[in-house]
Motif scaffolding. Sequence first.
Motif, PDB file in Angstrom:
ATOM      1  N   MET A   1      43.962  25.259  58.695  1.00 20.90           N
ATOM      2  CA  MET A   1      45.273  25.874  58.732  1.00 20.90           C
ATOM      3  C   MET A   1      45.400  26.626  60.055  1.00 20.90           C
ATOM      4  N   ASP A   2      46.535  26.446  60.711  1.00 21.50           N
ATOM      5  CA  ASP A   2      46.710  27.129  61.988  1.00 21.50           C
ATOM      6  C   ASP A   2      47.132  28.585  61.780  1.00 21.50           C
ATOM      7  N   LYS A   3      47.045  29.349  62.857  1.00 18.56           N
ATOM      8  CA  LYS A   3      47.305  30.787  62.786  1.00 18.56           C
ATOM      9  C   LYS A   3      48.747  31.093  62.385  1.00 18.56           C
ATOM     10  N   ALA A   4      49.698  30.333  62.900  1.00 17.07           N
ATOM     11  CA  ALA A   4      51.110  30.564  62.583  1.00 17.07           C
ATOM     12  C   ALA A   4      51.379  30.350  61.087  1.00 17.07           C
ATOM     13  N   MET A   5      50.760  29.323  60.516  1.00 12.69           N
ATOM     14  CA  MET A   5      50.938  29.049  59.088  1.00 12.69           C
ATOM     15  C   MET A   5      50.339  30.185  58.259  1.00 12.69           C
ATOM     16  N   LYS A   6      49.168  30.668  58.677  1.00 11.31           N
ATOM     17  CA  LYS A   6      48.521  31.762  57.962  1.00 11.31           C
ATOM     18  C   LYS A   6      49.376  33.029  58.018  1.00 11.31           C
ATOM     19  N   TRP A  56      54.517  29.856  39.552  1.00 12.33           N
ATOM     20  CA  TRP A  56      53.203  30.079  38.962  1.00 12.33           C
ATOM     21  C   TRP A  56      52.399  31.017  39.853  1.00 12.33           C
ATOM     22  N   ILE A  57      52.019  32.134  39.318  1.00 12.92           N
ATOM     23  CA  ILE A  57      51.379  33.193  40.104  1.00 12.92           C
ATOM     24  C   ILE A  57      49.913  32.878  40.414  1.00 12.92           C
ATOM     25  N   THR A  58      49.163  32.426  39.440  1.00 15.56           N
ATOM     26  CA  THR A  58      47.717  32.264  39.612  1.00 15.56           C
ATOM     27  C   THR A  58      47.328  31.357  40.781  1.00 15.56           C
ATOM     28  N   PRO A  59      47.919  30.172  40.943  1.00 15.49           N
ATOM     29  CA  PRO A  59      47.520  29.336  42.083  1.00 15.49           C
ATOM     30  C   PRO A  59      47.796  29.996  43.441  1.00 15.49           C
ATOM     31  N   VAL A  60      48.856  30.786  43.510  1.00 13.47           N
ATOM     32  CA  VAL A  60      49.177  31.477  44.761  1.00 13.47           C
ATOM     33  C   VAL A  60      48.137  32.551  45.037  1.00 13.47           C
ATOM     34  N   LEU A  61      47.748  33.287  44.003  1.00 11.94           N
ATOM     35  CA  LEU A  61      46.716  34.317  44.169  1.00 11.94           C
ATOM     36  C   LEU A  61      45.372  33.703  44.558  1.00 11.94           C
ATOM     37  N   VAL A  62      45.062  32.542  44.005  1.00 13.98           N
ATOM     38  CA  VAL A  62      43.821  31.848  44.352  1.00 13.98           C
ATOM     39  C   VAL A  62      43.854  31.421  45.821  1.00 13.98           C
ATOM     40  N   LEU A  63      44.969  30.871  46.265  1.00 18.03           N
ATOM     41  CA  LEU A  63      45.098  30.476  47.668  1.00 18.03           C
ATOM     42  C   LEU A  63      44.968  31.700  48.582  1.00 18.03           C
ATOM     43  N   HIS A  64      45.595  32.792  48.205  1.00 10.36           N
ATOM     44  CA  HIS A  64      45.503  34.045  48.973  1.00 10.36           C
ATOM     45  C   HIS A  64      44.052  34.496  49.082  1.00 10.36           C
ATOM     46  N   ARG A  65      43.332  34.451  47.976  1.00 12.27           N
ATOM     47  CA  ARG A  65      41.925  34.859  47.978  1.00 12.27           C
ATOM     48  C   ARG A  65      41.092  33.958  48.900  1.00 12.27           C
ATOM     49  N   GLU A  66      41.350  32.658  48.868  1.00 13.73           N
ATOM     50  CA  GLU A  66      40.594  31.737  49.722  1.00 13.73           C
ATOM     51  C   GLU A  66      40.858  32.007  51.205  1.00 13.73           C
ATOM     52  N   ILE A  67      42.088  32.315  51.533  1.00 12.63           N
ATOM     53  CA  ILE A  67      42.415  32.646  52.924  1.00 12.63           C
ATOM     54  C   ILE A  67      41.687  33.925  53.338  1.00 12.63           C
ATOM     55  N   HIS A  70      37.971  33.216  53.856  1.00 16.68           N
ATOM     56  CA  HIS A  70      37.746  32.530  55.128  1.00 16.68           C
ATOM     57  C   HIS A  70      37.827  33.520  56.295  1.00 16.68           C
ATOM     58  N   ASP A  71      38.839  34.388  56.272  1.00 18.10           N
ATOM     59  CA  ASP A  71      39.016  35.358  57.354  1.00 18.10           C
ATOM     60  C   ASP A  71      37.879  36.372  57.388  1.00 18.10           C
ATOM     61  N   LEU A  72      37.395  36.793  56.219  1.00 15.24           N
ATOM     62  CA  LEU A  72      36.262  37.722  56.175  1.00 15.24           C
ATOM     63  C   LEU A  72      35.020  37.067  56.764  1.00 15.24           C
ATOM     64  N   LYS A  73      34.803  35.824  56.399  1.00 16.09           N
ATOM     65  CA  LYS A  73      33.645  35.084  56.923  1.00 16.09           C
ATOM     66  C   LYS A  73      33.686  35.020  58.448  1.00 16.09           C
ATOM     67  N   GLU A  74      34.843  34.701  58.998  1.00 10.02           N
ATOM     68  CA  GLU A  74      34.990  34.611  60.449  1.00 10.02           C
ATOM     69  C   GLU A  74      34.819  35.968  61.120  1.00 10.02           C
ATOM     70  N   ALA A  75      35.427  37.002  60.556  1.00 10.91           N
ATOM     71  CA  ALA A  75      35.322  38.344  61.137  1.00 10.91           C
ATOM     72  C   ALA A  75      33.883  38.856  61.050  1.00 10.91           C
ATOM     73  N   TYR A  76      33.204  38.567  59.947  1.00 10.82           N
ATOM     74  CA  TYR A  76      31.810  38.991  59.776  1.00 10.82           C
ATOM     75  C   TYR A  76      30.915  38.305  60.807  1.00 10.82           C
ATOM     76  N   LYS A  77      31.101  36.999  60.980  1.00 11.87           N
ATOM     77  CA  LYS A  77      30.292  36.246  61.955  1.00 11.87           C
ATOM     78  C   LYS A  77      30.517  36.728  63.381  1.00 11.87           C
ATOM     79  N   ALA A  78      31.706  37.247  63.670  1.00  9.08           N
ATOM     80  CA  ALA A  78      32.006  37.742  65.013  1.00  9.08           C
ATOM     81  C   ALA A  78      31.263  39.041  65.311  1.00  9.08           C
TER      82      ALA A  78
END
Length: 138
Positions: A1-6, A56-67, A70-78
């Motif tokens: 996913m690109d930055k603009a989409m995120k 439907w709320i749950t799938p949106v919350l799941v997608l939010h959590r996955e994003i 991913h961002d935490l993983k990248e920030a941690y690795k940096a």
Amino acid sequence: MDKAMKISFMEAFNRVFDRDGIMKKCLTSDTMELVNICRQIDPKGEFCARDPYEFWITPVLVLHREILRHDLKEAYKAVFDENGEIKNCGREKCMDLISMCNKINPLGEGLYGNKQNGIINVEAIKMLKKRYLKEEEV
């Protein structure tokens, strides 16, 4: 996913949900915009029924959590190396990691470090990473 989409997703998400993931009173157009962005990110995902107003709320919350994961993983690795030692990465990367931790745990504001000067609380960040990410992810 690109930055603009995120960015689009997070902005739409914040119009529909509060920081605790509870749906706000919002316009139907806001929820439909969020659903459309979710569909662009995950075309196979189901975010509403055939009636576009049945959101439907749950799938949106799941997608939010996955994003966020991913961002935490990248920030941690940096900031941290593979041995868990702090890299010589600069204040900006540390401030980004603190901000990311605060997004994941808004009630922990200030716990993960100082966003203004980039001084991090190593133990608190490592505890959040351990709780939020699978061991093999980092």
